[in-house]
Design a protein around this motif. Structure first.
Motif, PDB file in Angstrom:
ATOM      1  N   TYR A 259       0.846  -1.190   0.000  1.00  0.00           N
ATOM      2  CA  TYR A 259       0.000   0.000   0.000  1.00  0.00           C
ATOM      3  C   TYR A 259       0.883   1.241   0.000  1.00  0.00           C
ATOM      4  N   PHE A 260       0.509   2.217  -0.820  1.00  0.00           N
ATOM      5  CA  PHE A 260       1.192   3.504  -0.865  1.00  0.00           C
ATOM      6  C   PHE A 260       0.137   4.605  -0.863  1.00  0.00           C
ATOM      7  N   GLU A 261       0.417   5.667  -0.110  1.00  0.00           N
ATOM      8  CA  GLU A 261      -0.505   6.799  -0.089  1.00  0.00           C
ATOM      9  C   GLU A 261       0.263   8.108   0.013  1.00  0.00           C
ATOM     10  N   ASP A 262      -0.169   9.068  -0.791  1.00  0.00           N
ATOM     11  CA  ASP A 262       0.320  10.436  -0.714  1.00  0.00           C
ATOM     12  C   ASP A 262      -0.916  11.277  -0.399  1.00  0.00           C
ATOM     13  N   LYS A 263      -1.168  11.464   0.891  1.00  0.00           N
ATOM     14  CA  LYS A 263      -2.409  12.093   1.352  1.00  0.00           C
ATOM     15  C   LYS A 263      -2.595  13.501   0.818  1.00  0.00           C
ATOM     16  N   GLN A 264      -1.503  14.249   0.724  1.00  0.00           N
ATOM     17  CA  GLN A 264      -1.632  15.659   0.340  1.00  0.00           C
ATOM     18  C   GLN A 264      -2.169  15.821  -1.085  1.00  0.00           C
ATOM     19  N   ILE A 265      -1.843  14.885  -1.963  1.00  0.00           N
ATOM     20  CA  ILE A 265      -2.366  14.976  -3.327  1.00  0.00           C
ATOM     21  C   ILE A 265      -3.511  13.978  -3.553  1.00  0.00           C
TER      22      ILE A 265
ATOM     23  N   HIS B 269      -3.769  10.671  -3.341  1.00  0.00           N
ATOM     24  CA  HIS B 269      -3.436   9.555  -4.217  1.00  0.00           C
ATOM     25  C   HIS B 269      -3.071   8.328  -3.394  1.00  0.00           C
ATOM     26  N   PHE B 270      -3.533   7.153  -3.845  1.00  0.00           N
ATOM     27  CA  PHE B 270      -3.113   5.903  -3.215  1.00  0.00           C
ATOM     28  C   PHE B 270      -2.961   4.822  -4.269  1.00  0.00           C
ATOM     29  N   PHE B 271      -2.205   3.780  -3.926  1.00  0.00           N
ATOM     30  CA  PHE B 271      -1.951   2.643  -4.812  1.00  0.00           C
ATOM     31  C   PHE B 271      -2.056   1.396  -3.944  1.00  0.00           C
TER      32      PHE B 271
ATOM     33  N   TYR C  36       3.779   5.906   3.283  1.00  0.00           N
ATOM     34  CA  TYR C  36       3.093   7.193   3.218  1.00  0.00           C
ATOM     35  C   TYR C  36       4.102   8.260   2.809  1.00  0.00           C
ATOM     36  N   ALA C  37       3.747   9.081   1.830  1.00  0.00           N
ATOM     37  CA  ALA C  37       4.612  10.182   1.415  1.00  0.00           C
ATOM     38  C   ALA C  37       4.621  11.247   2.507  1.00  0.00           C
ATOM     39  N   ILE C  38       5.770  11.855   2.695  1.00  0.00           N
ATOM     40  CA  ILE C  38       5.924  12.952   3.660  1.00  0.00           C
ATOM     41  C   ILE C  38       6.190  14.223   2.865  1.00  0.00           C
ATOM     42  N   ARG C  39       5.388  15.234   3.106  1.00  0.00           N
ATOM     43  CA  ARG C  39       5.541  16.522   2.421  1.00  0.00           C
ATOM     44  C   ARG C  39       5.618  17.641   3.457  1.00  0.00           C
ATOM     45  N   ASP C  40       6.341  18.696   3.107  1.00  0.00           N
ATOM     46  CA  ASP C  40       6.442  19.837   4.011  1.00  0.00           C
ATOM     47  C   ASP C  40       5.231  20.756   3.855  1.00  0.00           C
TER      48      ASP C  40
END
Length: 100
Positions: A59-65, A67-69, A80-84
Motif C-alpha cells: 500500500y502507498f498513499e500520498d495524502k496531500q495529493i 493519491h493511493f496505490f 506514506y509520502a511525507i511533504r512539508d
C-alpha cells in the motif's frame, strides 16, 4: 503527481488498440512515480506494482495529493509520502520493510 498540485491525467484518443492504451497508461504512471525514486520507491511496468528498495509494496498513499496505490494482500509494506508545509516531497514513512 510530480508536485502537490499535479495530478496524473490520461487522455486517450480514438483509434488506439487496448494494448497501446495499456502501455501508454503504464508509461504515464511510471513517469508520475519518478518523483519518489530518490526515496527508494519505484513503479514496475511489467508487474504493474510499486517496489520499495526492490521489495513489493502492499500500500502507498500520498495524502496531500489524495493519491493511493493498493491495497494488495501479498505485501506488508505500507508507505506514506511525507511533504512539508509547501507541499514539497521530503521523504517516505515506510512500515514493514526489511532494514537497509
Amino acid at each position: 503527481m510530480k508536485t502537490a498540485g499535479n495530478e496524473l491525467i490520461i487522455n486517450i484518443d480514438g483509434g488506439i488498440s487496448n494494448g497501446d492504451i495499456e502501455e501508454m497508461v503504464k508509461r504515464q504512471i511510471a513517469e508520475a512515480y519518478e518523483v519518489y525514486q530518490p526515496y527508494g520507491l519505484t513503479y514496475d511496468k511489467e508487474s504493474d506494482r510499486l517496489y520499495y528498495n526492490g521489495e513489493l509494496v502492499g500500500y502507498f498513499e500520498d495524502k496531500q495529493i489524495k493519491h493511493f496505490f493498493g491495497p494488495f494482500q501479498d505485501s506488508s509494506i505500507t508507505i506514506y509520502a511525507i511533504r512539508d508545509e509547501n507541499g514539497a516531497l521530503t521523504g517516505l514513512d515506510v512500515e514493514g520493510a526489511a532494514k537497509q
